[in-house]
Design a protein around this motif. Sequence first.
Motif: not given
Length: 189
Positions: A47-58
Amino acid sequence: QDKEKLEIRKLNDPPSAETVRDMIKYARNVIEEFRRAKHYKYILCFTLTPLACELLEICELSLDKMGAVFEDSNVYMLHMMYQAMGVCLYVQDWEGALRYGQKIIRLYIFFFFFFFFFFFFFSPLMHKHYPSYSLNVASMWLKLGRLYMALENRMAGVKALKRAIAIMEVAHGKDHPYISEIKKELEDH
């Protein structure tokens, strides 16, 4: 290095050569950091949605920082916009993906010929970073077309998908199965 791909912002007080060098170094490092983070996070989680948001922030933070020195058409800026679009697609943020995609395609393209005749018989697109019939450009039109369709903007979706088809017909030939699939997709909508 291709200076056109490393376009620097035109400012009243242009950045120093050292500032540009430092920003290129930063850009290369942040792209590598993003690649590692993406790879690491995909390995660890289902489940990557929270981690994907970190990638988007980068992506967004690096775009802000690089944007102080680089034009949006700079290859490093385009790379991070493309990554941001991919993250938006992954988390099903269709509007975010569309915003990034529209910006990317505008930056790929100098201009379009407006007449139907020119669209099919002459080079319909002039690109800064890709040749007129680049599959990279076709791929972006295809993604945008599907996004427009998903967001119920059929007219824009059809237009984008037809642009993708026009490029693919030149690159692959009119009888390529992928082109038939996209044409069927158009008929089904």
